[in-house]
Design a protein around this motif. Sequence first.
Motif, short mmCIF file in Angstrom:
data_model
loop_
_atom_site.label_atom_id
_atom_site.label_comp_id
_atom_site.label_asym_id
_atom_site.label_seq_id
_atom_site.Cartn_x
_atom_site.Cartn_y
_atom_site.Cartn_z
N LEU A 1 0.81 -1.21 0.00
CA LEU A 1 0.00 0.00 0.00
C LEU A 1 0.84 1.26 0.00
O LEU A 1 0.33 2.36 -0.20
N HIS A 2 2.15 1.10 0.26
CA HIS A 2 3.01 2.26 0.32
C HIS A 2 3.33 2.80 -1.07
O HIS A 2 3.08 2.14 -2.09
N LEU A 3 3.88 3.98 -1.14
CA LEU A 3 4.26 4.57 -2.42
C LEU A 3 5.42 3.79 -3.04
O LEU A 3 6.21 3.16 -2.34
N VAL A 4 5.50 3.88 -4.36
CA VAL A 4 6.59 3.20 -5.08
C VAL A 4 7.93 3.82 -4.67
O VAL A 4 8.08 5.05 -4.63
N SER A 5 8.88 2.96 -4.36
CA SER A 5 10.22 3.43 -4.04
C SER A 5 11.10 3.28 -5.28
O SER A 5 11.55 2.17 -5.62
N TRP A 6 11.33 4.37 -5.97
CA TRP A 6 12.14 4.30 -7.18
C TRP A 6 13.57 3.93 -6.85
O TRP A 6 14.25 3.29 -7.64
N ARG A 7 14.01 4.31 -5.66
CA ARG A 7 15.37 3.94 -5.25
C ARG A 7 15.48 2.43 -5.10
O ARG A 7 16.47 1.82 -5.51
#
Length: 493
Positions: A109-115
């Motif tokens: 459910l969390h935001l996408v982590s591009w890192r």
Amino acid sequence: MSAFLELRGISKRFGGVRALDNVDVTVEVGEIHCLAGENGSGKSTLIKIISGVQPPEPGGHLAVLGEALHGLTPAESIRRGIQVIYQDLSLFTNLTVAENIAAGLHRGLHLVSWRAIRRTADAAIRRIGVDLDPDAFVADLPIAQRQLVAICRALAADARLVIMDEPTASLTRREVDSLLALAHELRQRGIAVMFVSHRLDEVLEIADRVTVLRNGEKVGTYEAADMTGRRLGELMTGKSFDYTARDAREVAGETVLAVRNLSRAGDYSDISFTVGAGETLGVIGRLGSGRTELALSLFGMNPPDAGEVAIRGRTLTRHDTAEAIGHGIAYVSEDRLTLGLVMQQPISSNITLAVLEDLAGRNGLVPDRRRQQAVTHWIEELGIKVSDPENAVGTLSGGNQQRVVLAKWLATEPSLLILDSPTVGVDIGAKDGIYAIVRALAAKGLAVILISDEVPEVFYHTDRILIMREGRLTGEFLPSRSSEAEVRQAVDA
């Protein structure tokens, strides 16, 4: 070695058709295991069962690392370390390399982590030591690099078994060599590879063991080191294929095609050769040698910058497709799915597509009886296995699809037939049928150009061979006066 995957008593029925019948297969940890068989032998069904897409019939046993599995699903298969790289690669072409590699691995459910996505992609790329730009869009990559993206995606998902379905069909020889080397690297890391290919030389080059399926049944599992291509073909089909090089002969009849100093910047340069009536001329070169570009020029789809093309002494002036067809040139593309056939249209429509004007009456309409007669004739003439000519051509096997393409162009009554890699994606039994058709056509006086990157294909099925490399003709061989090894050396030089 210990077994990573064990299958025992695996059966699968679709309606009244038994696709698999009591099949046993074991894949060891860190083994390259090839699955061989004709189209319809059950290979695809077995892969779908391993990947959880299809359930086996009750009574079958499937285990990973000794643990019996029941009700295997795609998610469970992936969790157990099984990754399938299908022929179409199933990549998101509008996304970057990094996004494709990490697809499905960073959920929640969390935001996408591009890192995190970039970190995952970089780790997978370093793991196999390839040169990929994580920020490049997959749509901009050549097929060989897309293969690497698919393999990196599998490794990022902690693959323990990578199944490669026809992975080399669209690769150059250099790219094939790189892929085979990568498969060996995966084996060294303890990752098992199941390799599926119609190219038997590749199967024997890469495999530790080979399991052969025929008509849904297991013929046996064999050590690849003890196997030959001829023996493997016999096991797959139940038939003997004993090809010999053709005797040297003078080609009867007139010169059908004369090519003089043909050039096209960036594609090929200073090409000259002739083809006689009843002759089958082989043109062999790796992908990128200019062979397909030359074929497209002869058919008017890729006009040359300089030089001359003549059919039966008549020089082509416009170099367009209409002129080529009008002079009796027919071209069977290496890409039958997009350039050879209209996959959603009926078999009958595909067969008659190039001769609708000839079949039409004075009012411009095509009488149904005349159309049906033409369709029936070519289905019988080429032995196309079809239950209903009005079914979509996409429902046919690869070999029968290729026969439909041949029928479409033979209906135009050509003087010259250009076959560009006519057996790509076709199993050994269907290949033999296509070769038989080509021999029969040449015997009737048709001039044929057979283009390929497979040495055995041109060595055993043509009268004369031209070698093409980097856009130039670099050698000529008569199969009866040379060896397969000599031709291979000239191609690879």
